[in-house]
Design a protein around this motif. Sequence first.
Motif, mmCIF file in Angstrom:
data_model
loop_
_atom_site.group_PDB
_atom_site.id
_atom_site.type_symbol
_atom_site.label_atom_id
_atom_site.label_comp_id
_atom_site.label_asym_id
_atom_site.label_seq_id
_atom_site.Cartn_x
_atom_site.Cartn_y
_atom_site.Cartn_z
ATOM 1 N N LEU A 1 4.289 36.890 -39.105
ATOM 2 C CA LEU A 1 2.957 37.796 -39.142
ATOM 3 C C LEU A 1 3.069 38.507 -37.610
ATOM 4 O O LEU A 1 2.378 39.666 -37.728
ATOM 5 N N TYR B 1 0.342 41.278 -42.947
ATOM 6 C CA TYR B 1 0.252 40.022 -43.767
ATOM 7 C C TYR B 1 1.742 39.222 -43.825
ATOM 8 O O TYR B 1 1.936 38.432 -44.728
ATOM 9 N N GLY B 2 2.468 39.753 -42.603
ATOM 10 C CA GLY B 2 3.552 38.863 -42.616
ATOM 11 C C GLY B 2 4.397 38.817 -43.754
ATOM 12 O O GLY B 2 4.562 39.879 -44.567
ATOM 13 N N LYS B 3 4.794 37.481 -44.381
ATOM 14 C CA LYS B 3 5.518 37.480 -45.584
ATOM 15 C C LYS B 3 4.714 37.056 -47.020
ATOM 16 O O LYS B 3 5.098 36.705 -47.940
ATOM 17 N N GLU B 4 3.565 37.018 -46.468
ATOM 18 C CA GLU B 4 2.545 36.689 -47.569
ATOM 19 C C GLU B 4 2.148 37.468 -48.899
ATOM 20 O O GLU B 4 1.815 37.018 -49.858
ATOM 21 N N ARG B 5 2.511 39.006 -48.766
ATOM 22 C CA ARG B 5 2.415 39.711 -49.968
ATOM 23 C C ARG B 5 3.395 40.520 -50.059
ATOM 24 O O ARG B 5 3.540 41.807 -49.829
ATOM 25 N N PRO B 6 4.689 39.829 -50.645
ATOM 26 C CA PRO B 6 5.613 40.719 -50.875
ATOM 27 C C PRO B 6 5.545 41.705 -51.884
ATOM 28 O O PRO B 6 4.529 41.452 -52.833
ATOM 29 N N GLU C 1 10.754 37.513 -46.798
ATOM 30 C CA GLU C 1 10.605 36.076 -46.883
ATOM 31 C C GLU C 1 11.496 35.317 -45.965
ATOM 32 O O GLU C 1 11.519 34.227 -45.901
ATOM 33 N N ARG C 2 12.659 36.029 -45.166
ATOM 34 C CA ARG C 2 13.873 35.470 -44.656
ATOM 35 C C ARG C 2 13.125 35.061 -43.088
ATOM 36 O O ARG C 2 13.768 35.492 -42.318
ATOM 37 N N GLY C 3 12.061 34.452 -42.884
ATOM 38 C CA GLY C 3 11.808 34.239 -41.674
ATOM 39 C C GLY C 3 10.480 33.295 -41.546
ATOM 40 O O GLY C 3 9.999 32.939 -42.879
ATOM 41 N N ARG D 1 6.891 31.522 -41.036
ATOM 42 C CA ARG D 1 5.423 32.262 -41.257
ATOM 43 C C ARG D 1 4.900 32.958 -40.153
ATOM 44 O O ARG D 1 4.534 34.129 -40.149
#
Lengths: 441, 171
Positions: B111, B140-145, B103-105, B107
């Motif tokens: 991606l 999914y970038g940071k969308e699905r940790p 999450e440290r970036g 959006r």
Amino acid sequence: MTILRLIAFSVALMLAPFASAQQSGPLRIEITEGVIEPLPIAVAPFVAENPAAANFAGQISQVIGQNLAGTGLFREIGRDAFISQVSSFTAPIRFADWKAINAQALITGAVSVDGNGRLVVKFRLFDVFSEAELGEGLQFVGDRENWRRVAHKVSDQVYSRITGETGYFDSRIVFVSESGPKNARQKRLAIMDYDGANIQFLTDTSSIVLAPRFSPTGDRVLYTSYETGFPQIYELSVGNVQRRQLDVPAEAMTFAPRYAPDGRTVVFSLAQGGNTDIFTLNLDTGARQRLTSAPSIETAPSFSPDGRQIVFESDRSATQQLYVMGAGGGEPRRISFGQGRYGTPVWSPRGDLVAFTKQNQGRFHIGVMRTDGSEERLLTASFLDEGPTWAPNGRVIMFTRETAGASGAPSLFSVDISGRNLRRVPVDGSASDPAWSPLLQ
Amino acid sequence: MAYLNKALLLTAAIALGACSTDADRFGDGSGTPAAGQFDNGGLGDPNDPTSLAYFQQTVGDRVLFVVDQSTLTPQAMVTLDEQASWLANNPEFTAIIEGHADERGTREYNLALGARRASAAQDYLVSRGVAPGRLRTVTYGKERPLEICSDEACYSQNRRAVTVLTAGLTG
């Protein structure tokens, strides 16, 4: 799941017959000044001219007061301090009574419901100390269910007359409404008034949606959806909530779309073979043009308001930095040189500044810099601030602030470009990725 | 800044090291399935080498990445070698490789970073003989940790490329 249809709305703006042009008095706020003591302002409860207007009159004057105080430029004087009551729109103002409570400006108004059931709202703005009317009295006519928009129109007029700048109250925000746990978050597009009122959902929760962006006329929205299982860009018509997938290669992943000022060109990122570059798509012809072709990441493009340049982020120099290139591509010029990483640049509607997200030493900031990269100013700092969007007058920025931890969640915040007046936008539930519309017509 | 980066990298290396000795690092299959991954039903018998459960738990369906990097670690290459062998022995499967970021970036950047990670895993599998037509990538970038804390212990598990199998051939 109900997708609400947005109600078509028109506000008729008429110069009222009672208006008498006056010289503007000395009452004025220069927004560019360094430190501002909020201007004390009195909003007299609007007079209900017939019984059907009674509820609207109270609510409209309340929203006007909230709008103006919410800018941080004005301080609303509480009604219990009032000496005079305004019981008739045409009665002479007893300026001494307003001077005595140190009101610098006074807003009076009247509301009626006409024979067609439409709301008629009149207002006047007075400079109390010079005992003069500031600008002309105006009258707005609108549907009753749109009483808040009428209140926003009046507020925009007041803001504009006192600051000399265009207002931003009669505008909307499209954003992503979020729910559910962090590892299975549900996201749907939503739209609301600039102040968080009147939320309506534009999509359901069946697919992840990201980063909606308004068209220059505010009637369409670009966004990214995982509807196909892969991120792809879509366009949605706000009026009828119809959406369509844009004409991009099905095997590629596309995201970060934004309109050019012409509203007919879309700039976006396309990832293929692990490499992300910037392209444009002509919505009329379907013609696609590649603007960058480096092996690095190029994304988050945003047009200048004259349509001649694009600011974007790239890690071609090893970390995320901001670059500017011509609208047709070409050699980009790096504009960010401070400590840390820079992303999500957005050109201001005035053309003078670029807002961005900065990551430095474990903190995230929203900041602004001139378009040549000079005069960088950080406006916020937190665990995670990102994704600025400009108010239509280029004076306020809204962004996403996410809290840390397993129960961390995003909210919308706004801040002046001076760095003052940081506020949480009151939205029920979690919200992210705001985009501010132009002023409504 | 330089000091901070070094500290993060060290933490990441420790986290990766811990993972390599943790036989249960991908869970026991009782957790909540992430988007785009198989539900627990239908994974098959984990002792059956042709089952999805075996691929997830014994072969290892994911590789992890260092902060802001898409370069495969030696550990990741070992896992991908195993995946390539499994895919060679089970030609009826195709796969979608999901690329994820912590999450440290921002959006959009995440991606793009997820696309890079998925592609790095894909390229490696192809170099080990998997037909390109059997693999597709998604970011999914940071969308699905996977892990939801805001610490490196979680971030290191979220910077991943996951090979999600699908039965049946596709183009």
